[in-house]
Design a protein around this motif. Sequence first.
Motif, PDB file in Angstrom:
ATOM      1  N   LYS A 122      22.431  10.886  15.589  1.00  0.00           N
ATOM      2  CA  LYS A 122      21.365  10.308  16.408  1.00  0.00           C
ATOM      3  C   LYS A 122      20.072  10.201  15.587  1.00  0.00           C
ATOM      4  O   LYS A 122      19.411   9.161  15.589  1.00  0.00           O
ATOM      5  CB  LYS A 122      21.136  11.170  17.650  1.00  0.00           C
ATOM      6  CG  LYS A 122      20.167  10.596  18.631  1.00  0.00           C
ATOM      7  CD  LYS A 122      20.109  11.453  19.887  1.00  0.00           C
ATOM      8  CE  LYS A 122      19.159  10.871  20.899  1.00  0.00           C
ATOM      9  NZ  LYS A 122      19.113  11.677  22.126  1.00  0.00           N
ATOM     10  N   PHE A 123      19.740  11.263  14.860  1.00  0.00           N
ATOM     11  CA  PHE A 123      18.544  11.258  14.026  1.00  0.00           C
ATOM     12  C   PHE A 123      18.672  10.241  12.891  1.00  0.00           C
ATOM     13  O   PHE A 123      17.750   9.459  12.634  1.00  0.00           O
ATOM     14  CB  PHE A 123      18.284  12.660  13.453  1.00  0.00           C
ATOM     15  CG  PHE A 123      17.157  12.694  12.476  1.00  0.00           C
ATOM     16  CD1 PHE A 123      15.839  12.655  12.910  1.00  0.00           C
ATOM     17  CD2 PHE A 123      17.399  12.750  11.114  1.00  0.00           C
ATOM     18  CE1 PHE A 123      14.785  12.670  12.003  1.00  0.00           C
ATOM     19  CE2 PHE A 123      16.357  12.781  10.207  1.00  0.00           C
ATOM     20  CZ  PHE A 123      15.043  12.738  10.652  1.00  0.00           C
ATOM     21  N   LEU A 124      19.802  10.251  12.195  1.00  0.00           N
ATOM     22  CA  LEU A 124      19.980   9.373  11.037  1.00  0.00           C
ATOM     23  C   LEU A 124      19.977   7.894  11.423  1.00  0.00           C
ATOM     24  O   LEU A 124      19.478   7.060  10.662  1.00  0.00           O
ATOM     25  CB  LEU A 124      21.275   9.720  10.302  1.00  0.00           C
ATOM     26  CG  LEU A 124      21.291  11.086   9.625  1.00  0.00           C
ATOM     27  CD1 LEU A 124      22.687  11.416   9.134  1.00  0.00           C
ATOM     28  CD2 LEU A 124      20.285  11.152   8.490  1.00  0.00           C
ATOM     29  N   ARG A 125      20.491   7.572  12.580  1.00  0.00           N
ATOM     30  CA  ARG A 125      20.504   6.174  13.026  1.00  0.00           C
ATOM     31  C   ARG A 125      19.110   5.675  13.382  1.00  0.00           C
ATOM     32  O   ARG A 125      18.841   4.483  13.330  1.00  0.00           O
ATOM     33  CB  ARG A 125      21.448   6.013  14.219  1.00  0.00           C
ATOM     34  CG  ARG A 125      22.902   6.107  13.796  1.00  0.00           C
ATOM     35  CD  ARG A 125      23.850   5.962  14.964  1.00  0.00           C
ATOM     36  NE  ARG A 125      25.228   5.979  14.504  1.00  0.00           N
ATOM     37  CZ  ARG A 125      26.217   6.631  15.100  1.00  0.00           C
ATOM     38  NH1 ARG A 125      25.978   7.315  16.219  1.00  0.00           N
ATOM     39  NH2 ARG A 125      27.428   6.606  14.608  1.00  0.00           N
ATOM     40  N   ARG A 126      18.218   6.591  13.725  1.00  0.00           N
ATOM     41  CA  ARG A 126      16.844   6.212  14.085  1.00  0.00           C
ATOM     42  C   ARG A 126      15.863   6.348  12.918  1.00  0.00           C
ATOM     43  O   ARG A 126      14.708   5.963  13.062  1.00  0.00           O
ATOM     44  CB  ARG A 126      16.351   7.091  15.232  1.00  0.00           C
ATOM     45  CG  ARG A 126      17.104   6.856  16.510  1.00  0.00           C
ATOM     46  CD  ARG A 126      16.563   7.720  17.599  1.00  0.00           C
ATOM     47  NE  ARG A 126      17.336   7.523  18.825  1.00  0.00           N
ATOM     48  CZ  ARG A 126      16.976   7.971  19.999  1.00  0.00           C
ATOM     49  NH1 ARG A 126      15.867   8.665  20.135  1.00  0.00           N
ATOM     50  NH2 ARG A 126      17.728   7.748  21.052  1.00  0.00           N
TER      51      ARG A 126
END
Length: 75
Positions: free
Chosen positions: A51-55
């Motif tokens: 979730k963090f890496l995609r954002r």
Amino acid sequence: MSTPQQNNPQHGITLEQMLIDLVDHFGWKGLHKQIPLQCFFNEPSIKSSLKFLRRTPWAREKVEALDKLCRQQKR
């Protein structure tokens, strides 16, 4: 016409698979040492890290670069 990506070791590999492979190789603590991100240190999980890496494009680039390096060394 598209050309095949013969020299790209990451072709067809999802971000999730990259992350799983890196955690298998380094562990969460080792991955945090390689790339100091809180998502790898504070209650890490594949889901929350994805979730963090995609954002966060800059963090994703670091993960992709480390994954590419690891895949090249395996060859």
